[in-house]
Design an enzyme around this catalytic site. Structure first.
Site, mmCIF file in Angstrom:
data_model
loop_
_atom_site.group_PDB
_atom_site.id
_atom_site.type_symbol
_atom_site.label_atom_id
_atom_site.label_comp_id
_atom_site.label_asym_id
_atom_site.label_seq_id
_atom_site.Cartn_x
_atom_site.Cartn_y
_atom_site.Cartn_z
ATOM 1 N N HIS A 184 -15.655 38.700 54.501
ATOM 2 C CA HIS A 184 -15.780 37.845 53.334
ATOM 3 C C HIS A 184 -14.594 36.899 53.199
ATOM 4 O O HIS A 184 -14.704 35.841 52.592
ATOM 5 C CB HIS A 184 -16.094 38.675 52.086
ATOM 6 C CG HIS A 184 -17.537 39.100 52.113
ATOM 7 N ND1 HIS A 184 -17.940 40.282 52.662
ATOM 8 C CD2 HIS A 184 -18.664 38.434 51.788
ATOM 9 C CE1 HIS A 184 -19.268 40.353 52.634
ATOM 10 N NE2 HIS A 184 -19.729 39.237 52.100
ATOM 11 N N GLU A 411 -32.226 41.418 58.868
ATOM 12 C CA GLU A 411 -30.823 41.726 59.160
ATOM 13 C C GLU A 411 -30.712 42.935 60.076
ATOM 14 O O GLU A 411 -29.634 43.264 60.537
ATOM 15 C CB GLU A 411 -30.066 42.033 57.868
ATOM 16 C CG GLU A 411 -30.124 40.906 56.865
ATOM 17 C CD GLU A 411 -29.251 41.165 55.655
ATOM 18 O OE1 GLU A 411 -28.149 40.611 55.591
ATOM 19 O OE2 GLU A 411 -29.686 41.926 54.772
ATOM 20 N N ASP A 435 -25.324 40.151 59.462
ATOM 21 C CA ASP A 435 -25.646 41.570 59.625
ATOM 22 C C ASP A 435 -26.493 41.800 60.869
ATOM 23 O O ASP A 435 -26.343 42.823 61.536
ATOM 24 C CB ASP A 435 -26.349 42.110 58.372
ATOM 25 C CG ASP A 435 -25.331 42.484 57.307
ATOM 26 O OD1 ASP A 435 -24.345 43.156 57.662
ATOM 27 O OD2 ASP A 435 -25.501 42.093 56.144
ATOM 28 N N CYS A 482 -29.929 32.241 57.142
ATOM 29 C CA CYS A 482 -28.955 32.128 56.057
ATOM 30 C C CYS A 482 -27.631 32.795 56.385
ATOM 31 O O CYS A 482 -26.768 32.907 55.542
ATOM 32 C CB CYS A 482 -29.522 32.679 54.752
ATOM 33 S SG CYS A 482 -29.819 34.440 54.821
HETATM 34 C C1 PEP Z 1 -26.074 38.012 56.518
HETATM 35 O O1 PEP Z 1 -25.922 39.210 56.697
HETATM 36 O O2 PEP Z 1 -26.187 37.178 57.458
HETATM 37 C C2 PEP Z 1 -26.125 37.466 55.159
HETATM 38 C C3 PEP Z 1 -26.435 36.209 54.956
HETATM 39 O O3 PEP Z 1 -25.805 38.299 54.124
HETATM 40 P P1 PEP Z 1 -24.296 38.758 53.729
HETATM 41 O O4 PEP Z 1 -23.349 37.939 54.568
HETATM 42 O O5 PEP Z 1 -24.136 38.514 52.277
HETATM 43 O O6 PEP Z 1 -24.317 40.198 54.091
HETATM 44 MG MG MG Z 2 -26.223 40.527 55.055
#
Ligand code: PEP
Ligand code: MG
Length: 556
Positions: A184, A411, A435, A482
């Site tokens: 993050h 994912e 993921d 995404c």
């Molecule tokens: C992902 O896992 O690609 C995603 C978009 O969700 P996050 O990054 O919030 O886990």
């Molecule tokens: Mg994710």
């Protein structure tokens, strides 16, 4: 000149001098005080007060969320229970340094034991404790340095709070020895448009004042570059700046095939900036951030208000809201079990919502209420879906709440491998490549030591994306991307070649991806995707895609 390899975040390139984040202070010695308890108590009071004051004035200078974070830290330095504990330890003969260290550590362990959001605040206590001990010892405060001129920040790793608080007027780029590309912290860096290279172990050898080129596009940091290399980097930086001011058009390939470019958002506050950068809607609204600092879920009314604020920013546009993805790297004390041994493989995403169905029902009710009050085209999706039955469950529940369009995030490898059946049970798929890469490569997305395995360019990941793309084509259902992969301009072309119909990313990446898509037509995208799929590994896939792209459309 030497080159340090890492993982680039974004496409930027920057030239500047290094300033290192100070290493943590050593633990204060457990030696008896030589000045007596009264003098030690006074020293502790002065330093605790000075640190609180410093945190408060730094907060006032930056404002916004950073101010709240720093003020909360200032309060920790003045917490009466903690101060009483410090005094008590001094009373048993300890120095002020040792007493502060021990009292904060005891409180820290207490918080860490609570898990979830409170557990995460434990690191903030460590930071305050280090600042107070540094003040007592007459040493510079740990944390982000302030050399008095713009600099490249080099650190072992950065806490998300450090990244959020960076002075973007001063910090030209960040380089971390640890940390993965989808941590993050990396996502925050991308959100702020910061040039970054993470997971670069060689960064530990960089020293204050070293001149470096931080080249996120090429995944390297060049130490003591030649004059020619500096000129080349500055020319590329200027080209990117020109790109940022290019006219905004809807995302499309060169032959006119539309590829809507959407934004990933974590709060309604970011919506206006995304619209300015040309977001044609929202492909992923991460709702966790509404829940993170809570002991219980926000009420339906509170949620409805936030969702309505988001939807109101996108009249007539698609807005895809992901229901709560609690667990793994986003634990919530009231939903997750802090004792899971492998939380990424545990009760996460839709699994944890099913175990607390009331929370999911409230969220869907709030979303339906916001939808009724605004003109956006609301769609909802569930994270971490692994089975057809989960897809069916979620789509059914969304419909029960009057939400017309419900999809799932792909994912997990299992969802990708049976995408035809998963997609038959819902309205769309959105591939979360962060993921999907973590689970396909069995490499923790937060762990720098396995960052080299976390590339969405890996043909194993691309093959799964192709499965989903093909299922979407056969069933006539949309397949979005995404994850952070959509923000890589060349990979974006590959993903479209594999069947993605929309791309969603941090809004700061939209201009680069828009320009890249405009260079290629559908046949190019399929051919570039095909050579990437055939490669043996991630680096080879990227090199092959780059060569095929340049062969078909030579760079200007
Ligand atoms: C992902 O896992 O690609 C995603 C978009 O969700 P996050 O990054 O919030 O886990
Ligand atoms: Mg994710």
């Amino acid at each position: 000149m030497s080159t340090i390899r890492g993982v680039g975040i974004g496409q930027g390139v920057v030239v500047g001098p290094v300033a290192r984040m100070a290493d943590p202070l050593p633990e204060p010695a457990d030696a008896a005080s030589t000045v007596g308890a009264a003098a030690e108590v006074e020293r502790a009071r002065v330093s605790l007060g000075a640190v609180a004051e410093d945190l408060r004035s730094r907060g006032a200078a930056v404002g916004g969320t950073a101010k709240d974070v720093l003020e909360a830290q200032a309060l920790m330095a003045q917490d009466p229970t903690l101060i009483a504990d410090v005094d008590g330890r001094i009373g048993t003969g300890r120095t002020a340094e040792r007493a502060v260290h021990e009292a904060f550590a005891a409180y820290r362990d207490l918080l860490a034991g609570m898990g979830g959001y409170l557990g995460e605040r434990a690191a903030d206590l460590d930071d305050v404790s280090q600042r107070v001990v540094a003040h007592l010892s007459g040493l510079p405060a740990p944390g982000v340095p302030d050399p008095g001129h713009p600099f490249v920040l080099v650190a072992r790793d950065l806490a998300p709070a450090d990244t959020a608080l960076l002075d973007l007027g001063r910090v030209l780029a960040i380089v971390t020895a640890e940390g993965g590309p989808t941590s993050h912290t990396a996502i925050l860096a991308r959100e702020q448009g910061l040039v970054a290279v993470v997971g670069a172990p060689g960064a530990s050898d960089l020293a204050d004042g070293d001149l470096v080129i931080v080249d996120a596009e090429r995944d390297v940091v060049v130490r003591e570059p030649s004059a020619a290399e500096q000129d080349d980097a500055r020319r590329r930086a200027a080209e990117r700046e020109a790109l940022a001011t290019a006219p905004i058009t809807p995302g499309a390939l060169a032959d006119g095939t539309p590829v809507p470019l959407l934004a990933n958002l974590g709060s309604a506050d970011a919506a206006d900036a995304a619209v300015r950068l040309g977001a044609e809607g929202v492909g992923l609204f991460r709702t966790e951030f509404l829940f993170l600092d809570r002991a219980t879920a926000p009420t339906v009314d509170e949620q409805r208000e936030e969702y309505a604020r988001l939807l109101a920013a996108f009249p007539g546009r698609k807005v895809v809201v992901r229901v709560l993805d609690a667990g793994a790297d986003k634990p919530l004390a009231f939903l997750n079990d802090a004792d899971e041994e492998n939380p990424a493989l545990g009760l996460r995403g839709i699994r944890s919502l099913r175990a607390h169905e009331g929370v999911l029902r409230d969220q869907l009710a709030a979303l339906a209420g916001a939808d009724a009050a605004t003109d956006a085209e609301l769609q909802v999706m569930a994270p971490m879906v692994a089975t057809v039955e989960e897809a069916r469950y979620f789509a059914g529940l969304a419909r029960e709440h009057g939400i017309a369009v419900a999809g799932v995030m792909v994912e997990t490898p299992s969802a990708a491998l049976i995408a035809d059946r998963v997609l038959a049970a819902c309205d769309f798929a959105s591939i979360g490549t962060n993921d999907l890469t973590q689970y396909t490569m069995a490499a923790d997305r937060l762990l720098g030591s396995v960052a080299h395995l976390q590339s969405p360019w890996h043909p194993a990941v691309l093959r799964l994306v192709a499965e989903v793309g093909e299922a979407g084509r056969d069933l006539g259902k949309p397949v979005g991307i995404c994850g952070e992969a959509a923000a890589d301009p060349l990979l974006a072309v590959v993903l479209v070649g594999l069947g993605a119909t929309t791309l969603s990313m941090s809004a700061t990446a939209l201009a680069d991806v828009r320009a890249s898509l405009m260079r290629f037509d559908r046949a190019d995208a399929s051919a570039i995707a095909a050579v990437a799929l055939e490669a043996d590994g991630a680096d080879e896939a990227r090199a092959a895609a780059r060569a095929e792209a340049d062969r078909r459309r030579p760079p200007a």
